[in-house]
Write an enzyme that holds these catalytic residues in place. Structure first.
Site, PDB file in Angstrom:
ATOM      1  N   HIS A   7       0.816  -1.215   0.000  1.00 37.32           N
ATOM      2  CA  HIS A   7       0.000   0.000   0.000  1.00 37.32           C
ATOM      3  C   HIS A   7       0.846   1.260   0.000  1.00 37.32           C
ATOM      4  CE1 HIS A   7       0.525  -0.594   4.450  1.00 37.32           C
ATOM      5  NE2 HIS A   7       0.517   0.726   4.511  1.00 37.32           N
ATOM      6  N   GLU A  43      -7.901   4.833   9.809  1.00 38.73           N
ATOM      7  CA  GLU A  43      -7.423   4.555   8.449  1.00 38.73           C
ATOM      8  C   GLU A  43      -8.403   3.709   7.664  1.00 38.73           C
ATOM      9  OE1 GLU A  43      -6.284   1.370   7.408  1.00 38.73           O
ATOM     10  OE2 GLU A  43      -6.324   0.343   9.324  1.00 38.73           O
ATOM     11  N   GLN A  61      -3.938   3.448   1.280  1.00 37.36           N
ATOM     12  CA  GLN A  61      -4.304   3.606   2.691  1.00 37.36           C
ATOM     13  C   GLN A  61      -4.464   5.087   2.996  1.00 37.36           C
ATOM     14  OE1 GLN A  61      -1.358   2.533   5.780  1.00 37.36           O
ATOM     15  NE2 GLN A  61      -3.048   1.650   6.949  1.00 37.36           N
ATOM     16  N   HIS A  85       3.791   7.297   3.522  1.00 37.31           N
ATOM     17  CA  HIS A  85       4.694   6.143   3.570  1.00 37.31           C
ATOM     18  C   HIS A  85       4.355   5.138   2.465  1.00 37.31           C
ATOM     19  CE1 HIS A  85       1.313   4.606   6.127  1.00 37.31           C
ATOM     20  NE2 HIS A  85       1.602   3.450   5.574  1.00 37.31           N
ATOM     21  N   GLU A 135       7.417   0.865   5.290  1.00 37.68           N
ATOM     22  CA  GLU A 135       6.714  -0.072   6.166  1.00 37.68           C
ATOM     23  C   GLU A 135       6.798  -1.478   5.599  1.00 37.68           C
ATOM     24  OE1 GLU A 135       2.567   0.988   6.621  1.00 37.68           O
ATOM     25  OE2 GLU A 135       2.041  -0.912   7.560  1.00 37.68           O
TER      26      GLU A 135
HETATM   27  C1  V0V Z   1       8.843  12.502   9.406  1.00 38.63           C
HETATM   28  N1  V0V Z   1       9.824  12.594   8.493  1.00 38.63           N
HETATM   29  C2  V0V Z   1       9.428  11.963   7.376  1.00 38.63           C
HETATM   30  C3  V0V Z   1       8.138  11.477   7.648  1.00 38.63           C
HETATM   31  N2  V0V Z   1       7.807  11.821   8.920  1.00 38.63           N
HETATM   32  N3  V0V Z   1      10.041  11.753   6.206  1.00 38.63           N
HETATM   33  C4  V0V Z   1       9.370  11.065   5.255  1.00 38.63           C
HETATM   34  N4  V0V Z   1       8.128  10.577   5.455  1.00 38.63           N
HETATM   35  C5  V0V Z   1       7.484  10.753   6.621  1.00 38.63           C
HETATM   36  N5  V0V Z   1       6.270  10.252   6.796  1.00 38.63           N
HETATM   37  C6  V0V Z   1      11.130  13.222   8.634  1.00 38.63           C
HETATM   38  C7  V0V Z   1      11.080  14.568   9.251  1.00 38.63           C
HETATM   39  O1  V0V Z   1      10.772  15.510   8.250  1.00 38.63           O
HETATM   40  C8  V0V Z   1      12.503  14.702   9.761  1.00 38.63           C
HETATM   41  O2  V0V Z   1      13.336  15.009   8.695  1.00 38.63           O
HETATM   42  C9  V0V Z   1      12.849  13.300  10.191  1.00 38.63           C
HETATM   43  O3  V0V Z   1      11.906  12.458   9.542  1.00 38.63           O
HETATM   44  C10 V0V Z   1      12.769  13.039  11.673  1.00 38.63           C
HETATM   45  O4  V0V Z   1      11.611  13.602  12.129  1.00 38.63           O
HETATM   46  P1  V0V Z   1      11.211  13.524  13.665  1.00 38.63           P
HETATM   47  O5  V0V Z   1      11.497  14.797  14.324  1.00 38.63           O
HETATM   48  O6  V0V Z   1      11.727  12.292  14.317  1.00 38.63           O
HETATM   49  O7  V0V Z   1       9.680  13.431  13.402  1.00 38.63           O
HETATM   50  P2  V0V Z   1       8.609  12.639  14.090  1.00 38.63           P
HETATM   51  O8  V0V Z   1       8.688  12.745  15.581  1.00 38.63           O
HETATM   52  O9  V0V Z   1       7.402  13.112  13.406  1.00 38.63           O
HETATM   53  O10 V0V Z   1       8.876  11.089  13.745  1.00 38.63           O
HETATM   54  C11 V0V Z   1       8.968  10.653  12.432  1.00 38.63           C
HETATM   55  C12 V0V Z   1       8.877   9.118  12.441  1.00 38.63           C
HETATM   56  C13 V0V Z   1       7.490   8.771  13.030  1.00 38.63           C
HETATM   57  C14 V0V Z   1       9.010   8.657  10.995  1.00 38.63           C
HETATM   58  C15 V0V Z   1       9.997   8.565  13.287  1.00 38.63           C
HETATM   59  O11 V0V Z   1       6.480   9.373  12.249  1.00 38.63           O
HETATM   60  C16 V0V Z   1       7.238   7.309  13.115  1.00 38.63           C
HETATM   61  O12 V0V Z   1       7.681   6.613  14.051  1.00 38.63           O
HETATM   62  N6  V0V Z   1       6.448   6.718  12.180  1.00 38.63           N
HETATM   63  C17 V0V Z   1       6.094   5.303  12.165  1.00 38.63           C
HETATM   64  C18 V0V Z   1       4.654   5.080  12.574  1.00 38.63           C
HETATM   65  C19 V0V Z   1       3.651   5.723  11.688  1.00 38.63           C
HETATM   66  O13 V0V Z   1       3.964   6.545  10.833  1.00 38.63           O
HETATM   67  N7  V0V Z   1       2.349   5.335  11.859  1.00 38.63           N
HETATM   68  C20 V0V Z   1       1.229   5.879  11.089  1.00 38.63           C
HETATM   69  C21 V0V Z   1       0.847   4.955   9.972  1.00 38.63           C
HETATM   70  P3  V0V Z   1      14.524  16.030   8.798  1.00 38.63           P
HETATM   71  O14 V0V Z   1      13.854  17.354   9.051  1.00 38.63           O
HETATM   72  O15 V0V Z   1      15.344  15.570   9.957  1.00 38.63           O
HETATM   73  O16 V0V Z   1      15.220  15.914   7.501  1.00 38.63           O
HETATM   74  S1  V0V Z   1       0.013   3.535  10.618  1.00 38.63           S
HETATM   75  C22 V0V Z   1      -0.089   2.385   9.348  1.00 38.63           C
HETATM   76  O17 V0V Z   1       0.521   2.652   8.250  1.00 38.63           O
HETATM   77  C23 V0V Z   1      -0.817   1.234   9.576  1.00 38.63           C
HETATM   78  C24 V0V Z   1      -1.559   1.006  10.828  1.00 38.63           C
HETATM   79  C25 V0V Z   1      -0.862   0.166   8.545  1.00 38.63           C
HETATM   80  O18 V0V Z   1      -0.365   0.317   7.443  1.00 38.63           O
HETATM   81  O19 V0V Z   1      -1.466  -0.919   8.836  1.00 38.63           O
HETATM   82 CO    CO Z   2       0.572   1.767   6.391  1.00 38.69          CO
END
Ligand code: V0V
Ligand code: CO
Length: 155
Positions: A7, A43, A61, A85, A135
């Site tokens: 996705h 979602e 998604q 993502h 992911e």
């Molecule tokens: C943040 N950054 C991204 C980003 N989100 N880059 C690309 N794509 C994204 N989606 C960048 C941000 O601009 C910063 O870049 C750097 O990552 C670090 O940011 P940060 O200060 O650590 O930012 P946070 O606290 O917002 O954390 C980002 C992370 C967080 C990616 C660590 O969002 C995370 O843990 N995500 C995983 C869980 C998730 O996204 N769940 C929702 C979908 P610079 O400025 O340093 O260059 S749930 C899902 O998909 C499900 C349930 C499913 O599929 O079944």
């Molecule tokens: Co997802």
């Protein structure tokens, strides 16, 4: 390691409105809608290929944040709505996680989490994948394919 594009996750402020948009303009169909408190999202999965929920199909998604202090809430505040993502299918998520870790990539999850439609999921830090939040998705086995006496994995 990767078996399919499972996705593409798209961050939006209004899930219901985005669903109407994709259904009416692109003719997609919602096959699942869930609230995932751990991930901070409401979602919906929309099947892009025919045959869902058979293995091998791809989804869109749509993700609405449950609040501002969630991954998707912070993303929208910083970058606005859009692609959040990419989720790839794997057959063995723990093996895939170990392989990526051995390659020096930072996993955001030390163990698989609960994902949409019963899948096991794990995220890789976007900084280690050229700016793409990545992911891994191990789909839930279809009920008829569950081995007799096996209630599922041991998460
Ligand atoms: C943040 N950054 C991204 C980003 N989100 N880059 C690309 N794509 C994204 N989606 C960048 C941000 O601009 C910063 O870049 C750097 O990552 C670090 O940011 P940060 O200060 O650590 O930012 P946070 O606290 O917002 O954390 C980002 C992370 C967080 C990616 C660590 O969002 C995370 O843990 N995500 C995983 C869980 C998730 O996204 N769940 C929702 C979908 P610079 O400025 O340093 O260059 S749930 C899902 O998909 C499900 C349930 C499913 O599929 O079944
Ligand atoms: Co997802």
């Amino acid at each position: 390691m990767l078996t399919r594009l499972d996705h593409v996750g798209i961050a939006c402020r209004d899930l219901a409105a985005q669903i109407v948009f994709y259904e009416s303009v692109f003719g997609l169909t919602v096959v699942s809608m869930e609230t995932n408190e751990e991930q901070g999202v409401k979602e919906a999965m929309l099947a892009v290929t025919e045959g869902a929920p058979e293995p091998g199909v791809s989804y869109l998604q749509l993700l609405e944040p449950l609040g501002p202090d969630t991954p998707v809430g912070k993303f929208i505040a910083r970058r606005g709505e859009g692609v959040h993502h990419v989720g790839y299918g794997v057959t063995d998520i723990e093996a895939a996680m170990a392989g990526l870790q051995a390659s020096g990539l930072r996993l955001l999850d030390q163990r698989p989490r609960h994902g949409s439609m019963g899948a096991s999921i794990a995220f890789v830090h976007p900084r280690d994948v050229g700016g793409v939040l990545t992911e891994l998705v191990q789909a839930a086995p279809l009920a008829p394919e569950l081995p007799a006496g096996n209630a599922g994995n041991s998460n």
